[in-house]
Design an enzyme around this catalytic site. Structure first.
Site, mmCIF file in Angstrom:
data_model
loop_
_atom_site.group_PDB
_atom_site.id
_atom_site.type_symbol
_atom_site.label_atom_id
_atom_site.label_comp_id
_atom_site.label_asym_id
_atom_site.label_seq_id
_atom_site.Cartn_x
_atom_site.Cartn_y
_atom_site.Cartn_z
ATOM 1 N N GLU A 44 12.566 -43.047 -10.933
ATOM 2 C CA GLU A 44 13.622 -42.250 -10.323
ATOM 3 C C GLU A 44 14.929 -42.648 -11.004
ATOM 4 O OE1 GLU A 44 12.818 -39.818 -8.483
ATOM 5 O OE2 GLU A 44 10.745 -40.457 -8.182
ATOM 6 N N HIS A 85 8.758 -37.726 -4.940
ATOM 7 C CA HIS A 85 10.040 -38.140 -5.520
ATOM 8 C C HIS A 85 10.384 -39.586 -5.192
ATOM 9 C CE1 HIS A 85 10.681 -34.111 -6.928
ATOM 10 N NE2 HIS A 85 10.566 -33.626 -5.700
#
Length: 248
Positions: free
Chosen positions: A11, A147
């Site tokens: 990320e 995510h």
């Protein structure tokens, strides 16, 4: 189908390898088709995490405040990967960030990899979107924390195994590891016109600006100008378009 590999995901604070940074690593080491080891950590970012990134990932500045620096995490990640083939979804994006920081920290990171996105674009003709989320939905792969780096890495490993089961026979070359190549682009320095305009904004709005302008890139200075204008507005004498100044 490979039985041993490292699936990983990152990320980041944005999509620019040159300007943004890593905020989370997630990886799993697969041996004989099963998870043998895990790697999960936040990274103390070099810039603020924006509200947009928090909306996408759920990661906040508070969550990364006490995280280890990239130099410490990068060494541990390179050691974790060892000589394994890397597997990822849109792999070159994540590899590019990892390769950039490995190089800056002085660690070699020459790898081969398999990209499930590349595979899906060839064989998954019945799926409109080739995003990891869409492919997981299509194949019934559960990813409750999309995510987030480790959970996306795990979902990618499951996707790889699924795609290999259905499509590797007849597409052997598509499933074969290939060298991963990333060369860091030369960063463009800020232009004199940008510096002059930034100084004008700082003076007009009486802003305390502590960054070293001489060390800023063209993109960084453009972001700084945009941020000041967004928060404080244009000077009265600069109501005309500022496009001439943003990128010099």
């Amino acid at each position: 189908m490979l039985k041993s590999y490292v699936a990983f995901d990152l990320e980041t604070t944005g999509l620019s390898v040159e300007e943004n940074c890593i905020i989370e690593f997630g990886a799993l080491k697969v041996r004989d088709g099963a998870v043998a080891d895990r790697f999960m950590t936040f990274v103390k970012p070099e810039e603020e995490i924006t509200e947009r990134i928090t909306e996408i990932t759920g990661i906040t500045n508070a969550m990364t405040e006490d995280a280890p620096p990239i130099e410490e995490v990068m060494k541990a990640f390179v050691d974790f990967c060892g000589d394994d083939v890397l597997i990822g979804h849109n792999l070159l994006f994540d590899f590019s960030f990892a390769k950039k920081y490995a190089g800056r920290c002085g660690y070699p990171f020459e790898k081969k990899g398999i990209d499930t996105l590349k595979i899906a674009r060839t064989v998954c003709t019945g799926v409109v979107s080739k995003s990891l989320g869409s492919l997981c939905d299509y194949y019934g792969i559960v990813n409750d924390q999309a995510h987030r780096a480790y959970h996306d890495a795990l979902a990618t490993a499951k996707l790889y195994q699924t795609l290999a089961h259905y499509y590797e026979n007849g597409h052997e070359a598509l499933f074969a590891p290939s060298p991963l190549i990333y060369k860091e682009k030369k960063v463009q320095p800020a232009t004199p016109k940008q510096k002059a305009y930034l100084k004008e904004l700082i003076k007009y709005h009486k802003i305390d600006f502590n960054e070293d302008m001489d060390a800023m890139t063209r993109s960084q200075m453009s972001k700084a100008i945009d941020k000041i204008i967004l928060n404080h507005g244009l000077p009265a004498r600069r109501r005309e378009s500022r496009n001439d100044f943003a990128e010099g």
